[in-house]
Design a protein around this motif. Sequence first.
Motif, PDB file in Angstrom:
ATOM      1  N   ALA A 133     -22.788  18.364 108.481  1.00  0.00           N
ATOM      2  CA  ALA A 133     -22.604  16.919 108.661  1.00  0.00           C
ATOM      3  C   ALA A 133     -22.994  16.447 110.054  1.00  0.00           C
ATOM      4  O   ALA A 133     -23.703  15.442 110.208  1.00  0.00           O
ATOM      5  CB  ALA A 133     -21.150  16.531 108.355  1.00  0.00           C
ATOM      6  N   GLU A 134     -22.529  17.156 111.078  1.00  0.00           N
ATOM      7  CA  GLU A 134     -22.829  16.737 112.457  1.00  0.00           C
ATOM      8  C   GLU A 134     -24.306  16.866 112.806  1.00  0.00           C
ATOM      9  O   GLU A 134     -24.918  15.900 113.270  1.00  0.00           O
ATOM     10  CB  GLU A 134     -21.968  17.517 113.445  1.00  0.00           C
ATOM     11  CG  GLU A 134     -20.512  17.117 113.402  1.00  0.00           C
ATOM     12  CD  GLU A 134     -19.677  17.859 114.432  1.00  0.00           C
ATOM     13  OE1 GLU A 134     -18.711  17.265 114.921  1.00  0.00           O
ATOM     14  OE2 GLU A 134     -19.990  19.020 114.744  1.00  0.00           O
ATOM     15  N   PRO A 135     -24.924  18.047 112.598  1.00  0.00           N
ATOM     16  CA  PRO A 135     -26.352  18.124 112.943  1.00  0.00           C
ATOM     17  C   PRO A 135     -27.223  17.214 112.090  1.00  0.00           C
ATOM     18  O   PRO A 135     -28.212  16.659 112.572  1.00  0.00           O
ATOM     19  CB  PRO A 135     -26.693  19.602 112.735  1.00  0.00           C
ATOM     20  CG  PRO A 135     -25.623  20.153 111.869  1.00  0.00           C
ATOM     21  CD  PRO A 135     -24.393  19.366 112.197  1.00  0.00           C
ATOM     22  N   TYR A 136     -26.869  17.061 110.821  1.00  0.00           N
ATOM     23  CA  TYR A 136     -27.678  16.207 109.950  1.00  0.00           C
ATOM     24  C   TYR A 136     -27.632  14.759 110.422  1.00  0.00           C
ATOM     25  O   TYR A 136     -28.672  14.128 110.652  1.00  0.00           O
ATOM     26  CB  TYR A 136     -27.177  16.318 108.511  1.00  0.00           C
ATOM     27  CG  TYR A 136     -27.995  15.525 107.519  1.00  0.00           C
ATOM     28  CD1 TYR A 136     -29.236  15.983 107.086  1.00  0.00           C
ATOM     29  CD2 TYR A 136     -27.533  14.309 107.004  1.00  0.00           C
ATOM     30  CE1 TYR A 136     -30.000  15.259 106.174  1.00  0.00           C
ATOM     31  CE2 TYR A 136     -28.276  13.577 106.098  1.00  0.00           C
ATOM     32  CZ  TYR A 136     -29.515  14.054 105.684  1.00  0.00           C
ATOM     33  OH  TYR A 136     -30.264  13.319 104.788  1.00  0.00           O
ATOM     34  N   ARG A 153     -26.500  18.488 119.735  1.00  0.00           N
ATOM     35  CA  ARG A 153     -25.100  18.869 119.841  1.00  0.00           C
ATOM     36  C   ARG A 153     -24.365  17.967 120.834  1.00  0.00           C
ATOM     37  O   ARG A 153     -23.241  17.523 120.572  1.00  0.00           O
ATOM     38  CB  ARG A 153     -25.015  20.324 120.285  1.00  0.00           C
ATOM     39  CG  ARG A 153     -23.621  20.881 120.546  1.00  0.00           C
ATOM     40  CD  ARG A 153     -22.888  21.154 119.263  1.00  0.00           C
ATOM     41  NE  ARG A 153     -22.017  20.066 118.888  1.00  0.00           N
ATOM     42  CZ  ARG A 153     -21.421  19.959 117.708  1.00  0.00           C
ATOM     43  NH1 ARG A 153     -21.631  20.864 116.784  1.00  0.00           N
ATOM     44  NH2 ARG A 153     -20.636  18.947 117.447  1.00  0.00           N
ATOM     45  N   GLU A 154     -24.995  17.682 121.947  1.00  0.00           N
ATOM     46  CA  GLU A 154     -24.360  16.828 122.943  1.00  0.00           C
ATOM     47  C   GLU A 154     -24.188  15.413 122.411  1.00  0.00           C
ATOM     48  O   GLU A 154     -23.135  14.791 122.615  1.00  0.00           O
ATOM     49  CB  GLU A 154     -25.158  16.801 124.241  1.00  0.00           C
ATOM     50  CG  GLU A 154     -24.483  15.955 125.322  1.00  0.00           C
ATOM     51  CD  GLU A 154     -25.241  15.932 126.642  1.00  0.00           C
ATOM     52  OE1 GLU A 154     -24.690  15.362 127.598  1.00  0.00           O
ATOM     53  OE2 GLU A 154     -26.356  16.477 126.693  1.00  0.00           O
ATOM     54  N   LEU A 158     -20.671  13.430 122.002  1.00  0.00           N
ATOM     55  CA  LEU A 158     -20.445  12.133 122.647  1.00  0.00           C
ATOM     56  C   LEU A 158     -20.014  11.081 121.622  1.00  0.00           C
ATOM     57  O   LEU A 158     -19.158  10.234 121.904  1.00  0.00           O
ATOM     58  CB  LEU A 158     -21.710  11.678 123.376  1.00  0.00           C
ATOM     59  CG  LEU A 158     -22.090  12.477 124.625  1.00  0.00           C
ATOM     60  CD1 LEU A 158     -23.433  12.011 125.168  1.00  0.00           C
ATOM     61  CD2 LEU A 158     -21.015  12.359 125.700  1.00  0.00           C
ATOM     62  N   ALA A 159     -20.601  11.133 120.417  1.00  0.00           N
ATOM     63  CA  ALA A 159     -20.209  10.190 119.373  1.00  0.00           C
ATOM     64  C   ALA A 159     -18.760  10.406 118.953  1.00  0.00           C
ATOM     65  O   ALA A 159     -18.018   9.441 118.714  1.00  0.00           O
ATOM     66  CB  ALA A 159     -21.137  10.325 118.164  1.00  0.00           C
ATOM     67  N   LYS A 183     -22.194   8.339 129.609  1.00  0.00           N
ATOM     68  CA  LYS A 183     -23.285   9.291 129.390  1.00  0.00           C
ATOM     69  C   LYS A 183     -24.317   8.740 128.413  1.00  0.00           C
ATOM     70  O   LYS A 183     -25.535   8.877 128.633  1.00  0.00           O
ATOM     71  CB  LYS A 183     -22.720  10.618 128.871  1.00  0.00           C
ATOM     72  CG  LYS A 183     -22.009  11.442 129.928  1.00  0.00           C
ATOM     73  CD  LYS A 183     -21.561  12.790 129.371  1.00  0.00           C
ATOM     74  CE  LYS A 183     -20.879  13.628 130.448  1.00  0.00           C
ATOM     75  NZ  LYS A 183     -20.435  14.943 129.924  1.00  0.00           N
ATOM     76  N   LEU A 184     -23.864   8.093 127.345  1.00  0.00           N
ATOM     77  CA  LEU A 184     -24.817   7.563 126.377  1.00  0.00           C
ATOM     78  C   LEU A 184     -25.619   6.400 126.953  1.00  0.00           C
ATOM     79  O   LEU A 184     -26.813   6.258 126.671  1.00  0.00           O
ATOM     80  CB  LEU A 184     -24.094   7.117 125.108  1.00  0.00           C
ATOM     81  CG  LEU A 184     -23.943   8.179 124.008  1.00  0.00           C
ATOM     82  CD1 LEU A 184     -23.349   7.563 122.755  1.00  0.00           C
ATOM     83  CD2 LEU A 184     -25.272   8.846 123.670  1.00  0.00           C
TER      84      LEU A 184
END
Length: 392
Positions: A133-136, A153-154, A158-159, A183-184
């Motif tokens: 879910a996260e990488p997608y 990943r970062e 951050l999200a 950071k974003l």
Amino acid sequence: MDAPRLDISKPGFSMRSQEVADARAKSWFAYTPYGIAALRYDAVKELVMSPSLRQGSYKWPDHNDTHGVWAQWWKRIMLNKEGEDHTRLRRLGQPAFAPKLVKSLLPSFQALADELISKFEARGECEFMADFAEPYATRVICQLVGLSDENWREFADLAVEMGYALGVNYKRDEARVDAAATKLINYAKALVEERRAAPRDDFVGNLIAASGVGGQLSEQELYDMIVLTIFGGVDTTRNQIGLAMSSFLEHPDQWALLGQNPDLGRAAVEEVMRTRPTTTWVTREAAEDFEYRGLRIEKGTTVHLFSAAASTDPEHFEDGFDITKTRKPHFGFGGGKHHCIGSPIARGDMTEALKLLSQRLLNPRLNGAAEWLPDSGNTGPLSLPIAFDKAL
């Protein structure tokens, strides 16, 4: 006017609790520490379109007595603007999410889903959030805005950190939220600088063109829109895909049906978002004094529209989870003029993900303890370990 009271600020408050269901059965609305909350489908449907209400989530930082970087960004973004400013910002951002663009991206969504599944498929188990879910969700957004997905990943982390601002513990988590927002914003500035040095005809390129001399987008609005695209796209899509898998773990017959009939992918997305939306409420504010269903609502009153409660209202929806049924529209993407601008991308990438997952991960089941965000505000799994049978 007599009505139930719901303390949505208390730790452990759940949008799916019996407390909320009982309040919905008694009244179309409830009083909350922040104003009132509409609970039933008809009321939410009417109020989300009401000209007497404006976007109200801009006051969320004020409700929590927060004033930092995230709070300032939140009040500036398109989501919380009204009138000409909202129309202008929405017009400039709309082309990036057009159906034609979504269609062109479907092959890349499919390839990404295949790549990620292939990494853990042979094991027969995975930590679904971290492995899929996260990488997608993050890499889809990286493709959209033109960021290298080497640092996905970062961006995902951050999200997650920024997402704590939308929960009931925002005040407690303000420092970590502001650090992530800073950071974003810096990433957005660096991306704009890089794209100005090497122009490209894409989403960010179009935004930069609109911010030039005589343009309609200020430099700050340019950065803010990029951050909103990254944060909104990663946080909500990751959570919603996790909620989808969690829902199907509870309804294995529906998962098997989807695997056998991938054309039900879009319907599966809609049913998940009806029953388990990551955005459990949207917020409006009274722009004028008005009366609704006998309740006098004064200008400035916060009106929460409980989308999760409305879309499971027994007056309009049969109990249960069924991807073959035709349902009334849900409110998982909000509604009215503030309807989520990124919904075509979200619907497209989630549809392709669920179609492929259901064909490759058979009989999925929980494989350990899951961890969750609070079941209010924006919710979803932090971790979701599953085991499954491999397709032959």
